[in-house]
Design an enzyme around this catalytic site. Sequence first.
Site, short mmCIF file in Angstrom:
data_model
loop_
_atom_site.label_atom_id
_atom_site.label_comp_id
_atom_site.label_asym_id
_atom_site.label_seq_id
_atom_site.Cartn_x
_atom_site.Cartn_y
_atom_site.Cartn_z
N HIS A 1 -1.64 1.49 7.41
CA HIS A 1 -2.21 1.12 6.02
C HIS A 1 -2.25 2.60 5.31
O HIS A 1 -2.36 3.84 5.88
CB HIS A 1 -3.60 1.02 5.96
CG HIS A 1 -4.13 0.85 4.68
ND1 HIS A 1 -3.60 -0.12 3.81
CD2 HIS A 1 -5.11 1.23 3.98
CE1 HIS A 1 -4.30 -0.03 2.55
NE2 HIS A 1 -5.23 0.83 2.63
N CYS B 1 0.84 -1.16 -0.09
CA CYS B 1 -0.07 -0.09 0.07
C CYS B 1 1.02 1.11 -0.01
O CYS B 1 0.58 2.28 -0.51
CB CYS B 1 -1.21 -0.11 1.20
SG CYS B 1 -0.23 0.07 2.71
#
Length: 328
Positions: free
Chosen positions: A288, A37
Amino acid sequence: KGMAPPQRILFPTEKICMDWQQRQRAGAGLHNLGNTCFLNSVLQCLTYTPPLANYLLSREHSQSCRQQGFCMMCIMEAHVNKVLHSSASAIQPWTVVNVLTRIGERFQLGMQEDAHEFLHYTVDAMQRACLSGSSDLDISSQATTIVHQIFGGFLRSRVTCLSCRAVSDSYEAFLDVPLDVKTASSVTAALEDFVKPEQLDGENCFKCSKCDKMVATTKRFTIHHMPKVLTVYLKRFEDFTGRKISKVVEYPEYLDLRPYTSQTAGEPLLYALYAVLVHSGGSCHAGHYFCYTKASNGLWYEMNDASVDGRGIDTVLRQQAYLLFYVR
């Protein structure tokens, strides 16, 4: 203004096109290939950087590239063309993932890495690709690549002797502006701290050439040469623990850089926000990354790995931003 002019121009400024050459909705999302990510969100921010995308979409680089083996510009050109021309809703960014360790030796596939660090290494690898074969250039000439002309600027560091007021200037290239957010609650407040004079005395005294002795001085940074694209790095992770500073730091859609430059008098120097990279989670070792980018149709999208969804500017401006991208 105080800086040596370049001996060679590697890419003519007038060929850099700041406005999108073709208008379309957002391109493909990027599948997560195992903790990627950080890479996906940085690539999306770069893909929607208008002057870079225009150049890469023209395929001008690969047509004249003479680099043997790894070339980050060729890789980015292939990636951006794939994302913006794909009919699929998401693609797998193997083009970039396959060269992860060439971009930065310490990156390991499958490990969550720091998005700012990855951005830094990627832009640096693009800069090296543009300089290939011309490594003996002076600093000013190295700053004339298309990459440095888009992302790079120069800071002026001015040291003033508190005894005789003599001034000594030095200049350093930058590709992003790091801002301390421990005490600042907004980007503009953090920029004010960034350009605030710092007093150097005691052990930090400075040798003044006029007074010919160690003296107390003030040191002040200002933005001396404006980048076409300003990347702001909010220092949200504490140096030793990696613990995150999760507070709200406000950032504007339009930013006037004029007050933070060496030449504060004059017209406003307006920059418009076009990408926001967000970290969610409690430390740099976990969490994230995702981002918001403004596509060439002028609309904002949230890009979270494979998903690409339209969002309003209000949502974009209410995030726990880690990296901010502004274009002149």
